[in-house]
Motif scaffolding. Structure first.
Motif, PDB file in Angstrom:
ATOM      1  N   ALA A 251       0.832  -1.207   0.000  1.00 10.19           N
ATOM      2  CA  ALA A 251       0.000   0.000   0.000  1.00 10.19           C
ATOM      3  C   ALA A 251       0.865   1.255   0.000  1.00 10.19           C
ATOM      4  CB  ALA A 251      -0.920  -0.006   1.217  1.00 10.19           C
ATOM      5  N   ILE A 252       1.953   1.248   0.794  1.00 12.33           N
ATOM      6  CA  ILE A 252       2.862   2.407   0.844  1.00 12.33           C
ATOM      7  C   ILE A 252       3.472   2.643  -0.535  1.00 12.33           C
ATOM      8  CG2 ILE A 252       5.018   3.283   1.816  1.00 12.33           C
ATOM      9  CD1 ILE A 252       4.314   1.716   4.384  1.00 12.33           C
ATOM     10  N   HIS A 253       3.931   1.558  -1.159  1.00 13.89           N
ATOM     11  CA  HIS A 253       4.557   1.689  -2.491  1.00 13.89           C
ATOM     12  C   HIS A 253       3.539   2.168  -3.532  1.00 13.89           C
ATOM     13  CE1 HIS A 253       7.143   0.846  -5.911  1.00 13.89           C
ATOM     14  NE2 HIS A 253       6.153   0.158  -6.447  1.00 13.89           N
ATOM     15  N   ASN A 254       2.338   1.599  -3.499  1.00 11.64           N
ATOM     16  CA  ASN A 254       1.323   1.950  -4.497  1.00 11.64           C
ATOM     17  C   ASN A 254       0.849   3.395  -4.377  1.00 11.64           C
ATOM     18  OD1 ASN A 254       1.398  -0.623  -5.581  1.00 11.64           O
ATOM     19  ND2 ASN A 254      -0.258  -1.387  -4.306  1.00 11.64           N
ATOM     20  N   LEU A 255       1.007   3.981  -3.202  1.00  7.82           N
ATOM     21  CA  LEU A 255       0.616   5.376  -3.004  1.00  7.82           C
ATOM     22  C   LEU A 255       1.792   6.337  -3.158  1.00  7.82           C
ATOM     23  CD1 LEU A 255      -1.749   4.971   0.077  1.00  7.82           C
ATOM     24  CD2 LEU A 255      -2.421   5.739  -2.195  1.00  7.82           C
ATOM     25  N   SER A 256       2.988   5.803  -3.427  1.00  7.28           N
ATOM     26  CA  SER A 256       4.190   6.628  -3.512  1.00  7.28           C
ATOM     27  C   SER A 256       4.365   7.203  -4.917  1.00  7.28           C
ATOM     28  CB  SER A 256       5.422   5.800  -3.139  1.00  7.28           C
ATOM     29  OG  SER A 256       5.736   4.876  -4.174  1.00  7.28           O
ATOM     30  N   GLU A 257       5.386   8.054  -5.070  1.00  2.00           N
ATOM     31  CA  GLU A 257       5.670   8.672  -6.362  1.00  2.00           C
ATOM     32  C   GLU A 257       6.318   7.699  -7.337  1.00  2.00           C
ATOM     33  OE1 GLU A 257       7.957  12.161  -5.654  1.00  2.00           O
ATOM     34  OE2 GLU A 257       6.327  13.220  -4.633  1.00  2.00           O
ATOM     35  N   VAL A 258       6.763   6.533  -6.833  1.00  2.95           N
ATOM     36  CA  VAL A 258       7.412   5.540  -7.711  1.00  2.95           C
ATOM     37  C   VAL A 258       6.513   4.321  -7.896  1.00  2.95           C
ATOM     38  CG1 VAL A 258       9.752   6.286  -7.179  1.00  2.95           C
ATOM     39  CG2 VAL A 258       8.671   4.565  -5.727  1.00  2.95           C
ATOM     40  N   SER A 259       5.207   4.531  -7.804  1.00  4.65           N
ATOM     41  CA  SER A 259       4.260   3.413  -7.897  1.00  4.65           C
ATOM     42  C   SER A 259       4.271   2.736  -9.261  1.00  4.65           C
ATOM     43  CB  SER A 259       2.843   3.900  -7.571  1.00  4.65           C
ATOM     44  OG  SER A 259       2.462   4.929  -8.471  1.00  4.65           O
ATOM     45  N   ASP A 260       4.793   3.456 -10.271  1.00  9.94           N
ATOM     46  CA  ASP A 260       4.852   2.859 -11.604  1.00  9.94           C
ATOM     47  C   ASP A 260       6.029   1.899 -11.752  1.00  9.94           C
ATOM     48  OD1 ASP A 260       6.493   5.126 -11.299  1.00  9.94           O
ATOM     49  OD2 ASP A 260       6.763   5.259 -13.467  1.00  9.94           O
ATOM     50  N   GLN A 261       6.937   1.893 -10.755  1.00  9.43           N
ATOM     51  CA  GLN A 261       8.080   0.982 -10.766  1.00  9.43           C
ATOM     52  C   GLN A 261       7.760  -0.267  -9.936  1.00  9.43           C
ATOM     53  OE1 GLN A 261      10.887   1.705 -12.569  1.00  9.43           O
ATOM     54  NE2 GLN A 261       9.836   3.576 -13.224  1.00  9.43           N
ATOM     55  N   LYS A 262       8.455  -1.356 -10.211  1.00  8.39           N
ATOM     56  CA  LYS A 262       8.249  -2.600  -9.477  1.00  8.39           C
ATOM     57  C   LYS A 262       8.895  -2.520  -8.104  1.00  8.39           C
ATOM     58  CE  LYS A 262       9.209  -7.577  -9.667  1.00  8.39           C
ATOM     59  NZ  LYS A 262       9.888  -8.654 -10.415  1.00  8.39           N
ATOM     60  N   MET A 263       8.173  -2.934  -7.060  1.00 17.40           N
ATOM     61  CA  MET A 263       8.752  -3.001  -5.724  1.00 17.40           C
ATOM     62  C   MET A 263       9.539  -4.308  -5.592  1.00 17.40           C
ATOM     63  SD  MET A 263       7.045  -2.610  -1.910  1.00 17.40           S
ATOM     64  CE  MET A 263       6.096  -4.125  -1.897  1.00 17.40           C
ATOM     65  N   ILE A 264      10.770  -4.216  -5.130  1.00 17.33           N
ATOM     66  CA  ILE A 264      11.630  -5.387  -4.953  1.00 17.33           C
ATOM     67  C   ILE A 264      11.452  -5.914  -3.535  1.00 17.33           C
ATOM     68  CG2 ILE A 264      13.989  -6.255  -5.046  1.00 17.33           C
ATOM     69  CD1 ILE A 264      12.856  -5.345  -7.743  1.00 17.33           C
ATOM     70  N   LYS A 265      11.181  -7.238  -3.413  1.00 17.47           N
ATOM     71  CA  LYS A 265      10.902  -7.838  -2.111  1.00 17.47           C
ATOM     72  C   LYS A 265      11.985  -8.863  -1.749  1.00 17.47           C
ATOM     73  CE  LYS A 265       5.924  -7.312  -2.881  1.00 17.47           C
ATOM     74  NZ  LYS A 265       4.612  -7.983  -2.957  1.00 17.47           N
ATOM     75  N   VAL A 266      12.427  -8.818  -0.500  1.00 13.99           N
ATOM     76  CA  VAL A 266      13.437  -9.755   0.000  1.00 13.99           C
ATOM     77  C   VAL A 266      12.980 -10.287   1.353  1.00 13.99           C
ATOM     78  CG1 VAL A 266      15.849 -10.098   0.645  1.00 13.99           C
ATOM     79  CG2 VAL A 266      15.267  -8.415  -1.115  1.00 13.99           C
ATOM     80  N   ASN A 267      12.916 -11.616   1.489  1.00  9.48           N
ATOM     81  CA  ASN A 267      12.624 -12.227   2.784  1.00  9.48           C
ATOM     82  C   ASN A 267      13.948 -12.629   3.413  1.00  9.48           C
ATOM     83  OD1 ASN A 267      11.973 -14.112   4.913  1.00  9.48           O
ATOM     84  ND2 ASN A 267       9.920 -14.236   4.041  1.00  9.48           N
ATOM     85  N   CYS A 268      14.374 -11.868   4.419  1.00  4.28           N
ATOM     86  CA  CYS A 268      15.695 -12.077   5.022  1.00  4.28           C
ATOM     87  C   CYS A 268      15.808 -13.417   5.739  1.00  4.28           C
ATOM     88  CB  CYS A 268      15.997 -10.939   6.001  1.00  4.28           C
ATOM     89  SG  CYS A 268      16.035  -9.309   5.219  1.00  4.28           S
ATOM     90  N   ALA A 269      14.661 -14.020   6.086  1.00  6.58           N
ATOM     91  CA  ALA A 269      14.698 -15.291   6.815  1.00  6.58           C
ATOM     92  C   ALA A 269      14.814 -16.486   5.883  1.00  6.58           C
ATOM     93  CB  ALA A 269      13.447 -15.431   7.681  1.00  6.58           C
ATOM     94  N   SER A 270      14.515 -16.301   4.598  1.00  6.29           N
ATOM     95  CA  SER A 270      14.463 -17.441   3.683  1.00  6.29           C
ATOM     96  C   SER A 270      15.750 -17.635   2.876  1.00  6.29           C
ATOM     97  CB  SER A 270      13.284 -17.276   2.712  1.00  6.29           C
ATOM     98  OG  SER A 270      13.480 -16.143   1.882  1.00  6.29           O
TER      99      SER A 270
END
Length: 524
Positions: A251-270
């Motif tokens: 939600a934070i990313h989709n409402l941000s100024e860079v919402s047209d870019q892909k959000m990169i996700k990292v699970n530090c535990a995996s």
């Protein structure tokens, strides 16, 4: 009588050479006039220019006349750092102040640092020409040669002949970039306006960018998300497992100024400890066994976008210092590399741990915790927003019934009441799983039974975690309800709940009243 014939032949030969030069100048100018972006320009440099000038390296430098610095617009050496250089460096300024081509002996010159690699590759001589002034830009073209004889008088004449077209082409490319940037900004603005209109028109009982809930606790979360989304501040999302931390990050990313870019996700535990540094920061070829090629890390992939670091509390201590540097200095180093790389990525981190406790136990760096904790958002547990349980339940019912092609449409009153009194240690994720399981067992369009795991109902120890410990009253209430359900709603008599609990029926009734247990809680 031979001399006049020789002179005429020489004159004809020279005229033919000049005609060839003019044809070459026209050919190069035509190619340059068609270049409207850097990719097309690079094709011309590596093609027709390289073939005719036989240079070893090529640099086109540019400066706004109102500034005292210049930058490298294009270079065949890809190792040049992207930064500005002082105009009066004895290299750029000498060319723009000269009406002719300037030659440089690199071995005797105190040249700018971006020429070090070119010099090390063997180029000893450079020729620079100040291009004609146009539209406020001052530009210089440099050609580098390992053998100075490669640059002839003819090369000099051709270079001067195409200099004006170089300036025009450079200006056209810059204008094209400005137009593309303006269009991109307008598109982002259009999406934001469209999103705001859609949000205004969305009924209050629907979701907030993928998050379901209308309780006051969730409204507070929505407000926090809306306030921070448009900034570039680091956000730390806290909450028990299953509370929707990734949804909040989305939600934070989709409402941000860079919402047209892909959000990169990292699970530090995996990610295994020996691979997580390479995963985050990338590695150079040969950095370790198996590194057969260069790899770009997640932070570089998130350039001008958002990187979401889930389970940040699981990050190894030795990497926490490197992450701190990224947050403070906005730069990384690939594994096996020595060059600092600037990165511009907005960081959102999440954890189900209490980081203050991890800091106290020396499992998490205090300086990193304070750097992450710029804007904390704590997601409430499901038991703290019970008014959202029916909304969530029906949302998941509709979602999974459609996926399974089942006609299940609602919950019985008994099941809804049971859902309301359950503690849900797994929160929204557990609720969704329970609804999906109940659909599978439903025999008609109504879910009449929801079987909660015994450990969840019977053991208070299983409900104790870092965020919440149940009260004695809650444990007692759940235990009484379980026994009453087992007795099919009977309170007194030989097969009543009072007998199993070892209490007089009047005492049990009194306890039920005090704990708020009503018939609708255990009867359909």
């Amino acid at each position: 009588m031979e001399k006049p014939i020789d002179k005429a032949a020489i004159t004809i030969n020279r005229l033919q050479e000049r005609e060839k030069e003019q044809m070459l100048i026209m050919s190069i100018c035509t190619a340059l006039s068609r270049a409207l972006n850097k990719k097309e320009f690079e094709s011309i440099v590596s093609g027709i220019l390289k073939n005719n000038f036989q240079f070893d390296d090529f640099i086109l430098a540019s400066s706004d006349e109102s500034k005292k610095e210049y930058f490298i617009f294009h270079s065949t050496d890809k190792n040049i750092d992207v930064k500005s250089y002082a105009i009066n460096d004895g290299f750029f300024d000498e060319c723009i102040n000269s009406a002719d081509v300037v030659s440089f002996d690199l071995s005797n010159l105190n040249y700018p640092d971006y020429l070090q690699n070119i010099y090390k590759k063997g180029s000893k001589n450079a020729f620079g020409i100040g291009l004609p002034y146009i539209e406020g830009n001052r530009n210089v073209l440099f050609l580098f040669f390992k053998n100075v004889k490669t640059f002839s008088r003819e090369s000099n004449r051709v270079l001067r002949g195409i200099s004006m077209q170089f300036s025009i082409t450079l200006r056209n490319i810059m204008l094209t970039q400005q137009n593309e940037n303006t269009l991109a900004e307008l598109e982002i603005l259009k999406k934001k306006i469209s999103g705001k209109k859609q949000e205004k028109n969305t009924p209050k009982n629907e979701n907030f960018h993928g998050i379901i809930g209308t309780s006051n606790a969730m409204k507070d979360v929505y407000e926090l998300i809306s306030q921070v989304a448009s900034s570039n501040s680091t956000v730390l999302i806290l909450g028990e497992t299953g509370t929707g931390k990734e949804l909040a990050a989305n939600a934070i990313h989709n409402l941000s100024e860079v919402s047209d870019q892909k959000m990169i996700k990292v699970n530090c535990a995996s990610i295994p400890e020996n691979l997580i540094e390479s995963e985050l920061f990338g590695h150079e070829k040969g950095a370790f066994t198996g590194a057969t090629e260069q790899r770009i890390g997640k932070f570089e992939q998130a350039e001008n976008s958002t990187i979401f670091l889930d389970e940040i509390g699981e990050l190894p201590l030795e990497l926490q210092g490197k992450l701190l540097r990224v947050l403070q200095e906005k730069e990384i180093e690939r594994v096996g590399g020595s060059k600092s790389i600037k990165v511009n990525a907005r960081v959102i981190a999440a954890t189900n741990k209490i980081l203050e406790k991890e800091v106290y136990g020396e499992r998490f760096r205090s300086d990193l915790y304070y750097r992450l904790n710029v804007y904390p958002i704590k997601l409430p547990a499901l038991r703290d927003r019970k008014e959202d349980i029916p909304i969530l339940g029906h949302f998941f019912l509709e979602k999974h019934a459609a996926k399974m092609n089942r006609t299940v449409k609602r919950f019985s009153k008994k099941v809804l009441n049971s859902m309301m009194v359950n503690a849900w240690p797994g929160n929204v994720r557990e609720l969704e799983n329970m609804v999906e399981r109940s659909i599978l067992f439903a025999k008609d369009e109504k879910i009449k039974e929801m079987i909660f795991p015994e450990i969840v109902i019977a053991s208070s120890d299983a409900l104790v975690n870092e965020f919440y410990t149940k009260t004695l009253q809650e444990v007692e209430k759940e235990h009484i309800l379980k026994v009453i359900k087992k007795c099919n709603g009977r309170i007194s008599g030989p097969q009543g709940a009072a007998v199993l609990l070892g209490l007089p029926s009047t005492t049990l009734s009194s306890r039920m009243k005090k704990l708020g247990i009503k018939k609708e809680h255990f009867l359909d």
